[in-house]
Scaffold this motif. Sequence first.
Motif, mmCIF file in Angstrom:
data_model
loop_
_atom_site.group_PDB
_atom_site.id
_atom_site.type_symbol
_atom_site.label_atom_id
_atom_site.label_comp_id
_atom_site.label_asym_id
_atom_site.label_seq_id
_atom_site.Cartn_x
_atom_site.Cartn_y
_atom_site.Cartn_z
ATOM 1 N N LEU A 90 6.010 4.935 -0.948
ATOM 2 C CA LEU A 90 6.227 4.061 0.200
ATOM 3 C C LEU A 90 7.684 3.630 0.325
ATOM 4 O O LEU A 90 8.221 3.570 1.437
ATOM 5 C CB LEU A 90 5.309 2.841 0.094
ATOM 6 C CG LEU A 90 5.372 1.817 1.230
ATOM 7 C CD1 LEU A 90 3.996 1.242 1.509
ATOM 8 C CD2 LEU A 90 6.345 0.683 0.900
ATOM 9 N N ALA A 91 8.328 3.365 -0.793
ATOM 10 C CA ALA A 91 9.707 2.880 -0.750
ATOM 11 C C ALA A 91 10.652 3.882 -0.104
ATOM 12 O O ALA A 91 11.691 3.504 0.444
ATOM 13 C CB ALA A 91 10.178 2.552 -2.166
ATOM 14 N N GLY A 134 5.049 -0.059 -3.496
ATOM 15 C CA GLY A 134 5.976 -0.902 -4.239
ATOM 16 C C GLY A 134 7.308 -0.886 -3.514
ATOM 17 O O GLY A 134 7.701 0.125 -2.934
ATOM 18 N N GLY A 135 7.989 -2.015 -3.508
ATOM 19 C CA GLY A 135 9.293 -2.078 -2.879
ATOM 20 C C GLY A 135 9.268 -2.116 -1.367
ATOM 21 O O GLY A 135 10.245 -1.773 -0.704
ATOM 22 N N SER A 136 8.157 -2.558 -0.789
ATOM 23 C CA SER A 136 8.005 -2.561 0.666
ATOM 24 C C SER A 136 8.921 -3.588 1.333
ATOM 25 O O SER A 136 9.157 -4.672 0.805
ATOM 26 C CB SER A 136 6.547 -2.889 1.011
ATOM 27 O OG SER A 136 6.410 -3.195 2.377
ATOM 28 N N ASP A 140 2.986 -5.951 6.774
ATOM 29 C CA ASP A 140 2.204 -5.568 7.956
ATOM 30 C C ASP A 140 0.797 -5.104 7.610
ATOM 31 O O ASP A 140 0.087 -4.572 8.468
ATOM 32 C CB ASP A 140 2.940 -4.496 8.759
ATOM 33 C CG ASP A 140 2.846 -3.096 8.153
ATOM 34 O OD1 ASP A 140 2.560 -2.992 6.938
ATOM 35 O OD2 ASP A 140 3.061 -2.119 8.889
ATOM 36 N N GLY A 141 0.362 -5.289 6.352
ATOM 37 C CA GLY A 141 -0.984 -4.902 5.976
ATOM 38 C C GLY A 141 -1.221 -3.404 6.020
ATOM 39 O O GLY A 141 -2.358 -2.946 5.974
ATOM 40 N N GLY A 142 -0.135 -2.638 6.127
ATOM 41 C CA GLY A 142 -0.273 -1.185 6.218
ATOM 42 C C GLY A 142 -0.719 -0.712 7.592
ATOM 43 O O GLY A 142 -1.039 0.458 7.762
ATOM 44 N N ALA A 250 2.456 -4.238 -1.610
ATOM 45 C CA ALA A 250 3.242 -3.683 -0.503
ATOM 46 C C ALA A 250 2.922 -4.378 0.815
ATOM 47 O O ALA A 250 2.673 -3.747 1.828
ATOM 48 C CB ALA A 250 3.030 -2.176 -0.388
ATOM 49 N N GLY A 251 2.911 -5.701 0.783
ATOM 50 C CA GLY A 251 2.687 -6.458 2.014
ATOM 51 C C GLY A 251 1.310 -6.283 2.597
ATOM 52 O O GLY A 251 1.118 -6.344 3.811
#
Length: 374
Positions: A90-91, A134-136, A140-142, A250-251
């Motif tokens: 994701l990062a 990680g590191g988002s 935004d909940g994805g 991640a948020g």
Amino acid sequence: MRVVIAPDSFKGSLPAAAVCAAIEKGVRRARPDAEVVRVPMADGGEGTLDCVMDATGGQEVSLEVTGPLRRAVSARYARSADGRSAVVELAAASGLPLVAPETLDPLRAHTRGTGELIADAIRRGAREVLVCVGGSASTDGGHGLLRALGFRFLADDGSELAEGGGALAHLARIDTDDVPDAVLRTRFRIACDVTNPMLGPDGAAEVFGPQKGASPAQVRQLDAALRRYADVLADRFGVRVHDLPGAGAAGGTCGGMVAALGAKPVRGCDLVAETVGLAEALTGADLVITGEGRLDRQSVSGKVVSAVARLARLAGAPAALAGQVVLPAEELHRAGLTAAFSIADGPRTLTEMTGAVEPLLSDAAEQAVRLRFG
């Protein structure tokens, strides 16, 4: 003498592979004849992609995607040799380092770019996707990730929501008519290194929002928006992620993926250990050296150091090297570590330490080996 080197990266200083090289240099100064086995590790966040790719011989795919604030960024993911599985970090597409501190926008930052990486992997034939969260940069909940996969997030009047966590306060329903069958057939796993729920005082907004630029008022706004999101997810998919351990990673991306995609969260460090064959590498070890930039309570509760120590307990005598050791010796030993050494050689600023990590690691590793073997 067999020495296994299995550290995490030293965040902001060295990737795990470079940490291994620096430690090996010190090991060989003390014992030139040592058999040294390098096993770079990660915990599911930044650096996991490289660890998995190195261990499995995966193919790197690079493409341009939408960054967390809508500006195009170049990102990459890994495909297996047969193309049936993929690893997405994701990062790489939606990470905090992609946003300049002065442009942080906690209400509008999103994860769409990560979804674009996943969509590309699925188009190329991947049917198993590991997403390392990680590191988002966002909270935004994805839903940005899910939007890129065909999900539609609608307000009461039927209009599509804007991107970002703040918009979720207006969510009324989720439409899946445009989600490709290939996405629905894909098996998703999430490498996660935190246990925070989506909501509340330990949730995504409260704990991680401030580091993404959220003010106290924005933290409250994001938590309320994520609560609305979790309610709609539960109504639409029958899965409650409000209090699910790890859903806040991640948020809240982990929670969104669990509910909408049936994704399975797994502890990142354990997954990496399995993928790189750490248990096998530890067979016959006389000394195991692990470490990370700061050895604290998190290090021994689900991070790389704890995973390595647990697997090494019967195989050797683990020694942790860290830029800073802030955990009492009793807790270190309880986690399975025989000893912990700070690499600091005297009073230094963080900038000075960062610039001298490699020689300091080598020196500390040499002393650890001499102490163990004379």
